[in-house]
Design a protein around this motif. Structure first.
Motif, short mmCIF file in Angstrom:
data_model
loop_
_atom_site.label_atom_id
_atom_site.label_comp_id
_atom_site.label_asym_id
_atom_site.label_seq_id
_atom_site.Cartn_x
_atom_site.Cartn_y
_atom_site.Cartn_z
N GLN A 34 0.81 -1.22 0.00
CA GLN A 34 0.00 0.00 0.00
C GLN A 34 0.84 1.27 0.00
OE1 GLN A 34 -3.39 0.17 -0.47
NE2 GLN A 34 -2.96 2.35 -0.64
N GLY A 35 2.07 1.21 0.49
CA GLY A 35 2.91 2.41 0.59
C GLY A 35 3.03 3.20 -0.70
N ALA A 36 3.47 2.55 -1.76
CA ALA A 36 3.64 3.24 -3.05
C ALA A 36 2.30 3.69 -3.61
CB ALA A 36 4.36 2.34 -4.04
N LEU A 37 1.27 2.89 -3.38
CA LEU A 37 -0.05 3.26 -3.89
C LEU A 37 -0.57 4.51 -3.18
CD1 LEU A 37 -1.72 -0.27 -4.16
CD2 LEU A 37 -0.69 1.09 -5.98
N THR A 38 -0.34 4.58 -1.87
CA THR A 38 -0.78 5.74 -1.10
C THR A 38 -0.11 7.00 -1.62
OG1 THR A 38 -1.22 4.40 0.85
CG2 THR A 38 -0.89 6.75 1.21
N VAL A 51 -5.53 -1.33 -13.59
CA VAL A 51 -4.74 -2.32 -14.34
C VAL A 51 -5.66 -3.16 -15.23
CG1 VAL A 51 -3.29 -4.38 -14.14
CG2 VAL A 51 -2.83 -2.38 -12.70
N HIS A 52 -6.80 -3.59 -14.69
CA HIS A 52 -7.75 -4.38 -15.48
C HIS A 52 -8.25 -3.58 -16.68
CE1 HIS A 52 -7.95 -7.43 -12.33
NE2 HIS A 52 -8.57 -8.18 -13.21
N LEU A 108 0.12 6.65 -15.32
CA LEU A 108 0.25 6.22 -13.93
C LEU A 108 0.42 4.71 -13.83
CD1 LEU A 108 0.11 7.06 -10.89
CD2 LEU A 108 -2.33 6.54 -11.03
N VAL A 109 -0.41 3.97 -14.54
CA VAL A 109 -0.31 2.50 -14.51
C VAL A 109 1.01 2.05 -15.11
CG1 VAL A 109 -1.28 0.33 -15.37
CG2 VAL A 109 -2.81 2.11 -14.47
N LEU A 113 3.04 -0.06 -12.41
CA LEU A 113 2.87 -1.51 -12.52
C LEU A 113 4.18 -2.28 -12.41
CD1 LEU A 113 0.82 -3.77 -12.75
CD2 LEU A 113 0.96 -3.56 -15.24
N PRO A 114 5.25 -1.87 -13.11
CA PRO A 114 6.50 -2.64 -12.96
C PRO A 114 7.03 -2.62 -11.53
CG PRO A 114 6.60 -1.21 -14.88
CD PRO A 114 5.36 -0.83 -14.13
N GLU A 115 6.93 -1.48 -10.86
CA GLU A 115 7.37 -1.37 -9.47
C GLU A 115 6.51 -2.25 -8.55
OE1 GLU A 115 7.01 2.12 -6.15
OE2 GLU A 115 7.76 2.73 -8.11
N HIS A 116 5.23 -2.22 -8.77
CA HIS A 116 4.32 -3.03 -7.96
C HIS A 116 4.57 -4.52 -8.19
CE1 HIS A 116 0.41 -4.90 -6.90
NE2 HIS A 116 0.43 -4.00 -5.94
N ASP A 117 4.73 -4.92 -9.45
CA ASP A 117 5.00 -6.32 -9.75
C ASP A 117 6.32 -6.78 -9.12
OD1 ASP A 117 2.64 -6.46 -11.15
OD2 ASP A 117 3.57 -6.65 -13.13
N ALA A 118 7.35 -5.93 -9.18
CA ALA A 118 8.64 -6.28 -8.59
C ALA A 118 8.51 -6.44 -7.08
CB ALA A 118 9.68 -5.21 -8.92
N PHE A 119 7.73 -5.58 -6.46
CA PHE A 119 7.50 -5.69 -5.02
C PHE A 119 6.84 -7.03 -4.67
CE2 PHE A 119 4.64 -5.46 -1.44
CZ PHE A 119 5.52 -5.15 -0.42
#
Length: 145
Positions: A34-38, A51-52, A108-109, A113-119
């Motif tokens: 949630q950190g990066a999303l916030t 993303v969908h 934004l996506v 997205l790459p950062e989120h997927d890597a996390f």
């Protein structure tokens, strides 16, 4: 207290313990992600929806509700908030609404997205590739189409 804690687990069926463990894993990973999303002003469900929509531009609101397995009201609220942020737009055609990302939403996506997927990948790095495939197969058995 430790004794009560042990009894709680000792007397429970394994399936209940698995369910509890799954919830805890999901909660921990979600909380950490949630950190990066916030920072981007998003919640997990909002990012998931974006993303969908990016993957299927022009998807109907009804179809996205079915895919995400959530209520119409929940999706409507998510869409409304993302529309207000200028990240997606609804194209109404009769009784149906079709969803696309705005340019801002797309950027934004594409950035997140790459950062989120890597996390997420890092969160599962405690498991080998084979173990991840086994877990995936087992979880699919619990969520048939």
């Amino acid at each position: 207290m430790s004794n009560n804690h042990s009894r709680f687990y000792k007397d429970r069926p394994l399936s209940v313990l698995l369910w509890i463990r799954l919830i805890r894993v999901v909660q921990k990973i979600s909380r950490n992600a949630q950190g990066a999303l916030t920072e981007a002003g998003l919640t997990g469900p909002q990012f998931d929806l974006l993303v969908h929509i990016q993957l299927t531009p022009g998807v109907s609101q009804k179809e996205i509700t079915q895919r995400l397995k959530v209520t119409k009201g929940n999706v409507s609220q998510l869409i409304e908030k993302l529309e207000q942020k200028g990240l997606l737009k609804r194209n109404r055609q009769g009784r149906n609404s079709y969803l696309t990302l705005t340019n801002v939403g797309t950027r934004l996506v594409e950035r997140m997205l790459p950062e989120h997927d890597a996390f997420i990948e890092n969160q599962f790095s405690a498991l080998t590739s084979d173990e991840q495939q086994q877990l995936f197969a087992l979880l699919r058995k619990l969520t048939p189409k």
